[in-house]
Scaffold this active site. Structure first.
Site, mmCIF file in Angstrom:
data_model
loop_
_atom_site.group_PDB
_atom_site.id
_atom_site.type_symbol
_atom_site.label_atom_id
_atom_site.label_comp_id
_atom_site.label_asym_id
_atom_site.label_seq_id
_atom_site.Cartn_x
_atom_site.Cartn_y
_atom_site.Cartn_z
ATOM 1 C CE LYS A 1 -1.569 0.650 3.992
ATOM 2 N NZ LYS A 1 -1.450 1.812 4.937
ATOM 3 C CB THR A 2 3.502 2.501 2.263
ATOM 4 O OG1 THR A 2 2.844 1.881 3.320
ATOM 5 C CG2 THR A 2 4.231 3.697 2.411
ATOM 6 C CG ASP B 1 -1.542 5.645 3.976
ATOM 7 O OD1 ASP B 1 -2.180 4.484 3.864
ATOM 8 O OD2 ASP B 1 -0.476 5.443 4.773
ATOM 9 C CD GLU B 2 -3.398 2.914 7.718
ATOM 10 O OE1 GLU B 2 -4.261 2.281 7.559
ATOM 11 O OE2 GLU B 2 -2.239 2.249 8.228
ATOM 12 C CD GLN C 1 -4.709 -3.964 7.498
ATOM 13 O OE1 GLN C 1 -3.972 -3.552 8.321
ATOM 14 N NE2 GLN C 1 -4.460 -4.163 6.466
ATOM 15 N NE ARG D 1 -0.224 -6.133 10.819
ATOM 16 C CZ ARG D 1 -0.504 -5.717 9.831
ATOM 17 N NH1 ARG D 1 0.260 -4.785 9.307
ATOM 18 N NH2 ARG D 1 -1.544 -6.011 8.835
#
Length: 697
Positions: free
Chosen positions: A29-30, A214-215, A245, A581
DNA sequence: AAAACTCCTCTTTTT
DNA sequence: GAGGAGTTTT
């Protein structure tokens, strides 16, 4: 571009209409956002200060800057890459006069809010212990763009909370009088600014030719509203997020923003990033199957080409002590095999209190660990006190700061005098600082008291009139003249020194913004340590070996979040975030008996365990006394110990001409090893170690 | 102003 | 069971 998969590429190049990217855990994503920024700039010729890039945490913003800098290799000084709050702050410092505030406003954090609300409750003679709930409800109202007036207007309805309304009105009033904004105000007032000044809105709509968010699943109503305002003209907006998330509902985050995006932007294009680059297939199967039990979510299917990997390990122990000891033993076993460093392990728990036993167990085994989270640097009392001195000196209206320091360190100004000041302030509607001056002009006080008060005023006025070279300069002056330093214990002085260091070479106002908006100074740990943290803190991170502990009813899901289906869903997402994670190995543990708040409780296995497909799971035997644990053989997809690098992220270095900086990243090996360093005065530089002449400090 | 005492609470916490 | 905050005592 070449190392992107087709969906990532499409997400990067698509700009014809609003874009919604569902980015599953570990799907890059980043990387996509950073590359999209670069694509817009390089290929589409968007100037670098015309792309508004919004993240939620400072850490994510920093990471984004580093990534973008890496691929653009040019200065990003004017670029708008930052958190919602810092971007709004940047706009408001320029434009807030249009709303009648002065642009030297103070920013109140949650602690300041609590102080203020408690003060108001005391005055209204409302049971003071309610302050926490009130603060969070006010925050919720604000983040839903319901101001005091709007809330009052809903007042005739059944079940209307009159007390809350009264406090809310007063609270907002106090903020305005103090020329202060709380975190929510930063967003809310930016919205207000644009709503009441169409010209200004137009200016910023013109300025920001593209919005990158983002997010997105963590946005609240006000934040989304702000984005919609800015995007309205061109609809050049790309939001990236993962509904699975979303774990900050309790903070006002609204998953519906991401779920309803297509409704709000009918032209929106949807792209799903489903290739996971982090975990093995077994881990994805287990986490995927757990999360699939949530009803309100976008369907997605994460896959990986990393192979099956280890099965997910599960072990049920007798007590919380056994659980902790077991984990410590397992970590030791893995470590001794030489495949992993300590930093490759993480233990996640639902509530901080669980960390205690794990700490003890790790210490007993002689394993190094580090707890992430906890009280953040800028929240510490001594830091907040010093910041209050600075704030009052810059903004005399700041009543919360005034109350904080008027008798701190003790200077003989007690409750009685303070009440007089409060009364005077109320009578003449003055700020406390000005009320104090006004009292001094009269002769209702004893001369000894007057002297002390006059000294305080003189001191603050001197602090504010001096021309300082840097924020550190100002802090030194304050420490010197306020007598504050003398009252501090050894341990606290160390923190003050750290504060001084971070204030070096900074403009005072910039530094204050930073101190208010940067709530945790996450010092990337340079030493090799096992990480301990809450599941919330785990978001955005990854580790080779992950342990999630306390898989019991009442812990995960937590007992206070079991009332509504919505809450259970969020707990499930929390579990999902934790599991995803893990790169290679995932361990789940729980215990039948657990001591919580001095009470031993009997625990049932978590309901989430039922959702795990048996074939992906390996059930471990309980530890038997004296025997070592037989670990399943570790698959070779796992890489050996990382190449040793003297400079790890987070360590400080000194450069002959650029001075002191913090290492951000270290890459390459042997002769070609390079580091990326953020120098406080020169920004981010990439250096080859063998030429740079760096000194580790 | 410090010391002693009592009472209360105890989920997560990007800014 | 411990830590924080407020209150009372010295």
């Amino acid at each position: 571009m070449h190392d992107l998969n087709p969906q990532q590429k499409e997400a990067l190049t698509y700009i014809d209409s609003p874009l919604l990217v569902f980015a599953g855990a570990g799907s890059g994503k980043t990387k996509v956002i950073a590359h999209k920024f670069c694509y817009l700039h390089k290929a589409k010729k968007f100037s670098s200060d015309s792309i508004l890039t919004v993240t939620f945490t400072n850490k994510a913003a920093d990471e984004m800057k580093v990534r973008i800098h890496q691929c653009l290799e040019k200065d990003l000084n004017g670029a708008w890459i930052g958190t919602f709050h810092s971007q709004c702050n940047r706009i408001l410092r320029r434009e807030i006069k249009a709303l009648g505030y002065n642009n030297n406003f103070s920013i109140y954090d949650e602690d300041d809010q609590c102080n203020l609300v408690r003060h108001i409750l005391k005055e209204f003679k409302i049971y003071e212990a309610l302050y926490k709930g009130i603060v969070s409800r006010i925050s919720y109202l604000k983040s839903s763009l319901i101001g005091p007036e709007e809330f009052l207007a809903t007042g005739d309805g059944f079940g209307f909370d009159e007390k809350l309304a009264k406090v809310y009105v007063r609270y907002q009033d106090e903020l305005i009088r103090s020329n202060a904004l709380d975190f929510d105000d930063l967003i809310v007032l930016t919205v207000k600014l644009f709503q009441s000044n169409p010209k200004l809105l137009e200016k910023y709509q013109d300025k920001f030719t593209y919005l990158l968010v983002d997010e997105f699943q963590d946005t609240n109503y006000a934040q989304y509203y702000l984005l919609k305002l800015l995007a309205a003209a061109r609809e050049r907006i790309c939001v990236v997020g993962d509904d699975d998330q979303s774990i900050y509902k309790f903070r006002g985050a609204n998953v519906n923003n991401i779920l309803n995006f297509e409704r709000d932007f009918p032209e929106a294009k949807l792209i799903k990033l489903e290739q996971n680059y982090r975990s093995t297939q077994h881990i994805l199967n287990v986490s995927g199957s757990v999360i699939s039990h949530n009803l309100k979510r976008k369907q997605k299917r994460l896959w990986t080409d990393k192979g099956q990997g280890d099965k997910v390990h599960f072990c049920w122990l007798n007590t919380h002590n056994d659980e902790a000891k077991y984990i410590a033993k397992v970590i030791k076993e893995y470590y001794l095999k030489g495949i992993y460093n300590y930093r490759d392990f993480a233990v996640f728990y639902r509530v901080n209190i669980q960390a205690r036993v794990i700490e003890d167990a790790l210490r007993d085994e002689g394993l190094p660990y580090r707890i992430h989270g906890g009280i953040s640097f800028y929240q510490r009392k001594e830091i907040k006190d010093l910041v209050a001195y600075m704030r009052l000196s810059i903004n005399y209206g700041d009543n919360v700061s005034f109350r904080r320091i008027i008798n701190n360190p003790p200077r003989g100004i007690g409750a009685a005098v303070l009440t007089r000041i409060e009364n005077e302030a109320k009578k003449k509607s003055l700020a406390l600082f000005d009320a104090l001056k006004s009292i001094l002009r009269g002769d209702s006080l004893a001369n000894t008291v007057k002297e002390k008060l006059a000294d305080f005023i003189k001191m603050i006025e001197r602090f504010s009139s001096v021309k300082y070279k840097s924020a550190a300069d100002m802090l030194k002056n304050i420490l010197d003249k306020s007598g504050y330093a003398e009252s501090l214990a050894e341990e606290r002085i160390k923190n003050v020194e750290e504060l001084l260091l971070s204030a070096e070479g900074k403009e005072t106002k910039d530094f204050l913004d930073k101190a208010s908006l940067l709530t945790n100074m996450d010092d990337a740990c340079a030493t090799d340590c096992i990480s301990l943290m809450t599941l919330h803190n785990a978001k955005g991170l990854e580790f080779h070996v992950v342990f999630i502990v306390g898989l019991e009813e009442g812990i995960l899901p937590y007992c206070k979040a079991m009332n509504h289906e919505e809450e259970i869903a969020e707990e499930r997402r929390l579990f999902y975030v934790g599991m995803t994670r893990a790169k290679d190995v995932l361990w789940l543990t729980g215990a039948s008996r657990r001591k919580l708040y001095a009470k031993i409780q009997h625990q049932e296995p978590s309901r989430f365990l039922k959702d795990i497909p048996k074939e992906c799971c390996q059930w471990m035997e309980k530890i038997t006394n004296g025997h070592t644990i037989k670990l399943p053989s570790v698959k070779k997809s796992i890489k050996p110990h990382e190449v040793f690098c003297l400079y790890t992220a987070g360590c400080r270095v000194k450069h002959p001409s650029w001075g002191i900086g913090v290492v951000r990243d270290c890459y390459g090996d042997g002769e070609d090893q390079k580091v990326m360093v953020n120098f406080s005065n020169f920004g981010i530089k990439r250096l080859a170690i063998r030429f740079a002449n760096l000194e580790k400090i």
